[in-house]
Design a protein around this motif. Structure first.
Motif, PDB file in Angstrom:
ATOM      1  N   VAL A 201       1.103  -6.692  -6.392  1.00 40.36           N
ATOM      2  CA  VAL A 201       0.346  -5.869  -7.342  1.00 40.36           C
ATOM      3  C   VAL A 201      -0.989  -5.533  -6.690  1.00 40.36           C
ATOM      4  CG1 VAL A 201      -0.676  -5.744  -9.645  1.00 40.36           C
ATOM      5  CG2 VAL A 201       1.393  -7.122  -9.292  1.00 40.36           C
ATOM      6  N   ASN A 202      -1.247  -4.258  -6.476  1.00 44.85           N
ATOM      7  CA  ASN A 202      -2.524  -3.852  -5.889  1.00 44.85           C
ATOM      8  C   ASN A 202      -3.621  -3.963  -6.945  1.00 44.85           C
ATOM      9  OD1 ASN A 202      -1.167  -3.336  -3.560  1.00 44.85           O
ATOM     10  ND2 ASN A 202      -1.411  -1.123  -3.615  1.00 44.85           N
ATOM     11  N   LEU A 203      -4.647  -4.740  -6.608  1.00 45.35           N
ATOM     12  CA  LEU A 203      -5.764  -4.961  -7.528  1.00 45.35           C
ATOM     13  C   LEU A 203      -7.091  -4.755  -6.805  1.00 45.35           C
ATOM     14  CD1 LEU A 203      -4.615  -8.235  -9.340  1.00 45.35           C
ATOM     15  CD2 LEU A 203      -4.462  -5.890 -10.200  1.00 45.35           C
ATOM     16  N   CYS A 204      -8.070  -4.273  -7.539  1.00 46.31           N
ATOM     17  CA  CYS A 204      -9.430  -4.171  -7.007  1.00 46.31           C
ATOM     18  C   CYS A 204     -10.032  -5.577  -6.938  1.00 46.31           C
ATOM     19  CB  CYS A 204     -10.278  -3.264  -7.895  1.00 46.31           C
ATOM     20  SG  CYS A 204     -10.544  -3.916  -9.558  1.00 46.31           S
ATOM     21  N   MET A 205     -11.158  -5.680  -6.300  1.00 47.10           N
ATOM     22  CA  MET A 205     -11.816  -6.973  -6.150  1.00 47.10           C
ATOM     23  C   MET A 205     -12.140  -7.601  -7.510  1.00 47.10           C
ATOM     24  SD  MET A 205     -15.096  -7.960  -3.786  1.00 47.10           S
ATOM     25  CE  MET A 205     -14.333  -7.190  -2.373  1.00 47.10           C
TER      26      MET A 205
ATOM     27  N   LEU B  71     -10.442   1.665  -5.956  1.00 50.97           N
ATOM     28  CA  LEU B  71      -9.823   1.290  -4.689  1.00 50.97           C
ATOM     29  C   LEU B  71      -9.416  -0.176  -4.747  1.00 50.97           C
ATOM     30  CD1 LEU B  71     -11.988   3.053  -1.970  1.00 50.97           C
ATOM     31  CD2 LEU B  71      -9.629   3.564  -2.606  1.00 50.97           C
ATOM     32  N   TYR B  72      -8.229  -0.445  -4.242  1.00 49.83           N
ATOM     33  CA  TYR B  72      -7.745  -1.817  -4.310  1.00 49.83           C
ATOM     34  C   TYR B  72      -8.343  -2.654  -3.193  1.00 49.83           C
ATOM     35  CZ  TYR B  72      -4.370  -1.646  -0.425  1.00 49.83           C
ATOM     36  OH  TYR B  72      -3.787  -1.582   0.797  1.00 49.83           O
ATOM     37  N   ASP B  73      -8.427  -3.955  -3.444  1.00 54.97           N
ATOM     38  CA  ASP B  73      -8.904  -4.919  -2.458  1.00 54.97           C
ATOM     39  C   ASP B  73      -7.737  -5.320  -1.572  1.00 54.97           C
ATOM     40  OD1 ASP B  73     -10.553  -6.869  -1.210  1.00 54.97           O
ATOM     41  OD2 ASP B  73      -9.813  -8.396  -2.588  1.00 54.97           O
ATOM     42  N   LYS B  74      -6.680  -5.809  -2.176  1.00 55.85           N
ATOM     43  CA  LYS B  74      -5.431  -6.089  -1.480  1.00 55.85           C
ATOM     44  C   LYS B  74      -4.364  -6.415  -2.510  1.00 55.85           C
ATOM     45  CE  LYS B  74      -6.226 -10.939  -0.190  1.00 55.85           C
ATOM     46  NZ  LYS B  74      -6.204 -11.820   0.959  1.00 55.85           N
ATOM     47  N   ALA B  75      -3.156  -6.567  -2.013  1.00 54.02           N
ATOM     48  CA  ALA B  75      -2.050  -6.861  -2.920  1.00 54.02           C
ATOM     49  C   ALA B  75      -2.143  -8.316  -3.387  1.00 54.02           C
ATOM     50  CB  ALA B  75      -0.718  -6.607  -2.226  1.00 54.02           C
ATOM     51  N   HIS B  76      -1.975  -8.479  -4.664  1.00 49.50           N
ATOM     52  CA  HIS B  76      -1.952  -9.792  -5.290  1.00 49.50           C
ATOM     53  C   HIS B  76      -0.495 -10.178  -5.507  1.00 49.50           C
ATOM     54  CE1 HIS B  76      -2.604 -12.978  -8.184  1.00 49.50           C
ATOM     55  NE2 HIS B  76      -1.867 -12.332  -9.050  1.00 49.50           N
ATOM     56  N   HIS B  77      -0.159 -11.436  -5.306  1.00 50.61           N
ATOM     57  CA  HIS B  77       1.183 -11.927  -5.602  1.00 50.61           C
ATOM     58  C   HIS B  77       1.211 -12.335  -7.084  1.00 50.61           C
ATOM     59  CE1 HIS B  77       1.032 -12.414  -1.222  1.00 50.61           C
ATOM     60  NE2 HIS B  77       2.343 -12.246  -1.273  1.00 50.61           N
ATOM     61  N   PHE B  78       1.986 -11.599  -7.886  1.00 47.04           N
ATOM     62  CA  PHE B  78       2.021 -11.901  -9.315  1.00 47.04           C
ATOM     63  C   PHE B  78       2.470 -13.346  -9.533  1.00 47.04           C
ATOM     64  CE2 PHE B  78       3.757 -12.060 -13.572  1.00 47.04           C
ATOM     65  CZ  PHE B  78       2.762 -11.433 -14.296  1.00 47.04           C
TER      66      PHE B  78
ATOM     67  N   ARG C 260       0.840  -1.200   0.000  1.00 49.00           N
ATOM     68  CA  ARG C 260       0.000   0.000   0.000  1.00 49.00           C
ATOM     69  C   ARG C 260       0.873   1.247   0.000  1.00 49.00           C
ATOM     70  NH1 ARG C 260      -1.860   3.589   3.359  1.00 49.00           N
ATOM     71  NH2 ARG C 260      -1.103   2.593   5.247  1.00 49.00           N
ATOM     72  N   LYS C 261       1.941   1.222   0.794  1.00 47.03           N
ATOM     73  CA  LYS C 261       2.850   2.367   0.842  1.00 47.03           C
ATOM     74  C   LYS C 261       3.562   2.557  -0.497  1.00 47.03           C
ATOM     75  CE  LYS C 261       2.597   3.748   5.167  1.00 47.03           C
ATOM     76  NZ  LYS C 261       2.123   5.080   5.489  1.00 47.03           N
ATOM     77  N   LYS C 262       3.944   1.470  -1.115  1.00 48.38           N
ATOM     78  CA  LYS C 262       4.717   1.546  -2.364  1.00 48.38           C
ATOM     79  C   LYS C 262       3.838   1.899  -3.563  1.00 48.38           C
ATOM     80  CE  LYS C 262       8.107  -0.774  -5.203  1.00 48.38           C
ATOM     81  NZ  LYS C 262       9.147  -1.795  -5.246  1.00 48.38           N
ATOM     82  N   TYR C 263       2.662   1.296  -3.641  1.00 45.53           N
ATOM     83  CA  TYR C 263       1.844   1.418  -4.848  1.00 45.53           C
ATOM     84  C   TYR C 263       0.573   2.248  -4.681  1.00 45.53           C
ATOM     85  CZ  TYR C 263       4.907  -2.383  -6.252  1.00 45.53           C
ATOM     86  OH  TYR C 263       6.012  -3.155  -6.535  1.00 45.53           O
ATOM     87  N   GLY C 264       0.290   2.695  -3.471  1.00 43.69           N
ATOM     88  CA  GLY C 264      -0.918   3.474  -3.253  1.00 43.69           C
ATOM     89  C   GLY C 264      -2.110   2.577  -2.960  1.00 43.69           C
ATOM     90  N   GLU C 265      -3.284   3.177  -2.998  1.00 42.50           N
ATOM     91  CA  GLU C 265      -4.506   2.455  -2.626  1.00 42.50           C
ATOM     92  C   GLU C 265      -5.428   2.225  -3.819  1.00 42.50           C
ATOM     93  OE1 GLU C 265      -6.222   4.633   0.637  1.00 42.50           O
ATOM     94  OE2 GLU C 265      -4.578   4.093   1.966  1.00 42.50           O
ATOM     95  N   ARG C 266      -4.863   2.226  -4.995  1.00 44.89           N
ATOM     96  CA  ARG C 266      -5.652   2.064  -6.223  1.00 44.89           C
ATOM     97  C   ARG C 266      -5.240   0.820  -6.988  1.00 44.89           C
ATOM     98  NH1 ARG C 266     -10.124   5.146  -6.118  1.00 44.89           N
ATOM     99  NH2 ARG C 266      -9.666   7.009  -4.905  1.00 44.89           N
ATOM    100  N   CYS C 267      -6.178   0.246  -7.686  1.00 43.28           N
ATOM    101  CA  CYS C 267      -5.925  -0.897  -8.556  1.00 43.28           C
ATOM    102  C   CYS C 267      -4.969  -0.468  -9.663  1.00 43.28           C
ATOM    103  CB  CYS C 267      -7.245  -1.388  -9.153  1.00 43.28           C
ATOM    104  SG  CYS C 267      -7.088  -2.723 -10.364  1.00 43.28           S
ATOM    105  N   LEU C 268      -3.950  -1.246  -9.897  1.00 38.81           N
ATOM    106  CA  LEU C 268      -2.973  -0.943 -10.943  1.00 38.81           C
ATOM    107  C   LEU C 268      -3.637  -0.837 -12.309  1.00 38.81           C
ATOM    108  CD1 LEU C 268       0.069  -0.736 -11.806  1.00 38.81           C
ATOM    109  CD2 LEU C 268      -0.061  -3.203 -12.207  1.00 38.81           C
TER     110      LEU C 268
END
Length: 126
Positions: free
Chosen positions: A54-58, A30-37, A17-25
């Motif tokens: 990778v921050n992604l929305c639901m 708004l992102y749901d949570k970080a996804h492991h690529f 969240r700190k690195k990529y913000g709170e938005r879906c890439l």
């Protein structure tokens, strides 16, 4: 060991969240949570690598895990992050260390993630 994993997982999501913000890439919602690529099940050594987050929305997260559209979303991520990012991460994914997931491994990751978050917090204050 479970408590260490949980703590490291929480710090990983906070650091993403700190690195990529709170938005879906992909879409900017708004992102749901970080996804492991590279999935944390098969590539556990990348579990706490921020480049693998990778921050992604639901919606986009569900497309990867539930709708069978994983390749579509992965290709969008690679297009946005770039081929160099993908090639570097893939190289690291294929170079699995001999030992990890020890108590020390979790502790080292917790320390690294805490330091990253503290550094970002300081940058936000300045």
């Amino acid at each position: 060991m479970e408590a260490l994993r949980k703590k490291a997982d929480d710090l990983f999501f906070e650091a993403c969240r700190k690195k990529y913000g709170e938005r879906c890439l992909i879409c900017g919602r708004l992102y749901d949570k970080a996804h492991h690529f590279f999935c944390k099940g098969m590539f556990q050594h990348l579990r706490y690598d921020l480049d693998n987050g990778v921050n992604l929305c639901m919606t986009h997260h569900s497309m990867i895990h539930q709708t069978g559209e994983k390749k579509v979303v992965e290709n969008q991520i690679i297009e946005i992050r770039g081929k160099d990012w993908f090639n570097d991460l893939r190289r690291r994914a294929n170079n699995m260390p001999h030992s990890f997931k020890s108590k020390k491994w979790y502790q080292d990751n917790i320390t690294r993630l805490k330091e990253y978050i503290c550094e970002k917090n300081q940058e936000e204050k300045n």
